[in-house]
Design a protein around this motif. Structure first.
Motif, PDB file in Angstrom:
ATOM      1  N   SER A 195      -4.606   3.766  -4.078  1.00  0.00           N
ATOM      2  CA  SER A 195      -3.480   3.070  -3.464  1.00  0.00           C
ATOM      3  C   SER A 195      -3.957   1.919  -2.378  1.00  0.00           C
ATOM      4  N   LEU A 196      -4.928   2.051  -1.548  1.00  0.00           N
ATOM      5  CA  LEU A 196      -5.579   0.944  -0.857  1.00  0.00           C
ATOM      6  C   LEU A 196      -6.112  -0.293  -1.788  1.00  0.00           C
TER       7      LEU A 196
ATOM      8  N   TYR B  77       1.102   4.812  -2.412  1.00  0.00           N
ATOM      9  CA  TYR B  77       0.699   6.020  -1.818  1.00  0.00           C
ATOM     10  C   TYR B  77       1.612   7.200  -1.580  1.00  0.00           C
TER      11      TYR B  77
ATOM     12  N   ASP C 188      -3.673   8.407  -5.300  1.00  0.00           N
ATOM     13  CA  ASP C 188      -4.743   8.914  -4.492  1.00  0.00           C
ATOM     14  C   ASP C 188      -4.798   7.628  -3.419  1.00  0.00           C
ATOM     15  N   TYR C 189      -5.253   8.251  -2.213  1.00  0.00           N
ATOM     16  CA  TYR C 189      -5.147   7.395  -1.106  1.00  0.00           C
ATOM     17  C   TYR C 189      -6.331   5.935  -1.460  1.00  0.00           C
ATOM     18  N   THR C 190      -7.308   6.276  -1.858  1.00  0.00           N
ATOM     19  CA  THR C 190      -8.463   5.113  -2.124  1.00  0.00           C
ATOM     20  C   THR C 190      -7.687   4.254  -3.196  1.00  0.00           C
TER      21      THR C 190
ATOM     22  N   THR D 200       0.777  -1.448  -0.037  1.00  0.00           N
ATOM     23  CA  THR D 200      -0.001  -0.025  -0.054  1.00  0.00           C
ATOM     24  C   THR D 200       0.895   1.342   0.014  1.00  0.00           C
ATOM     25  N   TYR D 201       1.857   1.198   0.772  1.00  0.00           N
ATOM     26  CA  TYR D 201       2.834   2.302   1.050  1.00  0.00           C
ATOM     27  C   TYR D 201       3.464   2.787  -0.586  1.00  0.00           C
TER      28      TYR D 201
END
Length: 478
Positions: free
Chosen positions: A444-445, A432, A440-442, A428-429
């Motif tokens: 990336s998740l 992001y 984008d964070y979402t 994930t890291y």
């Protein structure tokens, strides 16, 4: 206050209880001679007392990591205590124990060689490059800061200070492990312990209330907790850098049972230090907002200096200066020593230039020169890449330990569960983080979850392979 002392108690109990579980699963044999005797060479393989090895291991893995990382991680609030305790006991200390004991089991082998044995040659080639780059990044990042401080408090300029630091690095990397590291590191290890205990004592009796646990993310910058906290606080929870340092001490142990005290114990000690500095940072500045302002004004080093001087007076100021100068330098020198050892291990069979005393010199210079060039780059830029590559290395080490346990039909969940968790962190890291793809964070998740799923499927396949081989072995036995 209750949360802080509860976390401290959990770390102590974790050492006395869970470390014995891990040791029993790994399996030790004190009747088998260790590499310190079977490979004794007067350079890297030198028998030393376990207590000295413990202090050397603590200083090798700690440096400023459990101080600066704890201060930055404290911005998230008391939820950081959970990661420090759970990460240290069930991931970091297990990681350190296996990296040290697998090295000892395989004649003091370096981390990449262990990866090659249990994960295959392609993985070894990848991690060899990543590990050596990590070592040089750590050495460079932990050199510029001390050189700048030396230039501020002495008549020396930055360049001269940098040259002096690297001159010491060369000595520490070239001389036998018991000449410099074995003599002065126990003293410096005692300093870092004393600093933490003194800060904890002053904090408790200062009348300020250490915040109790809340599961809320209190970061003033509204940075997401997952997975940033797990990369911000690495030293003190789990750090791949440790797997590159453990072979240094593994080559000095007199018997296998010392591994629990040295590797698992040093990591728990680092967890305690990290816990203290995180609690002090979020308490002294009256919350995460005040802490963020202090970091913006003087950086982590300024925060350490202000807390130490205010809580401990003149002694605190002296300790702060010693810490900010000595501790990163003593991490940087063993980082170069490790990279030198890795380079020799990987190239000695292909070229005689990397064998013997000549090989020691050539290998040391080969990693020192690019590190000097890296040291001129901005510290914060370097540190971002240290954080990511560090946790990638930690994840690979946990998978290496898992494959060792699977191949030897041992209880693998003590390493495979932390390995799966850290895989989720790094996948994930990388999507992001600014030093990654900066998505984008979402998104990336989602992408991180898909990549994690691929690794999880690979792991299930490994489970079935070893299940089938175990069944076949049982049939053949009967």
């Amino acid at each position: 206050m209750i949360t802080f002392f509860g976390a401290l108690l959990f770390l102590i109990v974790g050492y006395f209880v869970y470390s014995k579980v891990v040791e029993r699963i790994f399996g030790i044999d004190d009747d088998k001679p260790t590499p310190a005797y079977t490979q004794q060479d007067g350079m890297d393989y030198v028998p030393m007392p376990w207590w000295k090895g413990s202090l050397i291991q603590l200083l090798n893995i700690a440096g400023l990591g459990p101080i600066f990382g704890a201060i930055m991680g404290a911005l998230y609030g008391p939820v950081a205590f959970i990661w420090i305790v759970v990460g240290c006991i069930f991931a970091g200390a297990v990681h350190d124990y296996f990296s040290g004991m697998l090295s000892l089991k395989h004649n003091g082998a370096q981390f990449p060689a262990l990866v090659g044995k249990y994960l295959g040659k392609p993985a070894q080639s990848f991690i060899n490059v990543i590990s050596i780059i990590l070592m040089m990044l750590v050495a460079a990042a932990f050199t510029a800061g001390p050189a700048q401080l030396i230039a501020q408090i002495t008549p020396l300029n930055f360049t001269v200070a940098l040259i002096l630091v690297f001159a010491y690095f060369l000595l520490a990397a070239l001389l036998p492990v018991n000449k410099i590291i074995g003599k002065i590191y126990p003293l410096f290890g005692a300093i870092i312990i004393f600093m933490a205990v003194a800060i904890a004592g002053a904090l408790v009796f200062s009348g300020q209330s250490i915040p109790n646990l809340t599961f809320s993310n209190l970061h003033p910058g509204e940075l997401p907790l997952w997975p940033l906290l797990m990369v911000t606080i690495s030293c003190g929870a789990i750090s791949g850098f440790h797997s590159t340092q453990s072979p240094i001490v593994a080559r000095t142990l007199k018997k296998q049972s010392e591994g629990r005290k040295v590797f698992y114990g040093a990591m728990v000690g680092e967890g305690v230090i990290t816990l203290i500095w995180a609690a002090a940072a979020m308490t002294f500045f009256s919350g995460t907002g005040g802490l963020q302002a202090a970091i913006a004004a003087g950086g982590p080093a300024g925060v350490v200096n202000e807390m130490s001087t205010s809580l401990l007076g003149t002694l605190g100021g002296i300790l702060a200066i010693l810490g900010v100068i000595i501790l990163p330098i003593t991490t940087g020198d063993t980082a170069l020593r490790s990279s030198r050892m890795m380079l020799m291990d990987s190239l000695s069979k292909a070229s005689k230039a990397f064998q013997g005393k000549k090989g020691v010199v050539i290998s040391t210079l080969s990693v020192t020169i690019p590190t000097i060039l890296l040291a001129s780059i901005d510290y914060s830029f370097l540190w971002r890449y240290v954080g990511w590559s560090n946790q990638v290395v930690a994840t690979v080490m946990l998978w290496t330990a898992t494959m060792y346990l699977l191949k030897n039909q041992k209880f693998h969940w003590i390493t495979s569960i932390p390995a799966l968790f850290m895989t989720a962190v790094v996948t994930t890291y990388i999507f992001y983080a600014p030093e990654g793809l900066g998505l984008d964070y979402t998104l990336s998740l989602i992408l991180g979850s898909l990549l994690w799923l691929a690794v999880a499927i690979w792991f299930v396949i490994q489970l079935w392979k070893h299940r089938d081989s175990d069944i076949q072995a049982t049939v053949d036995h009967h």
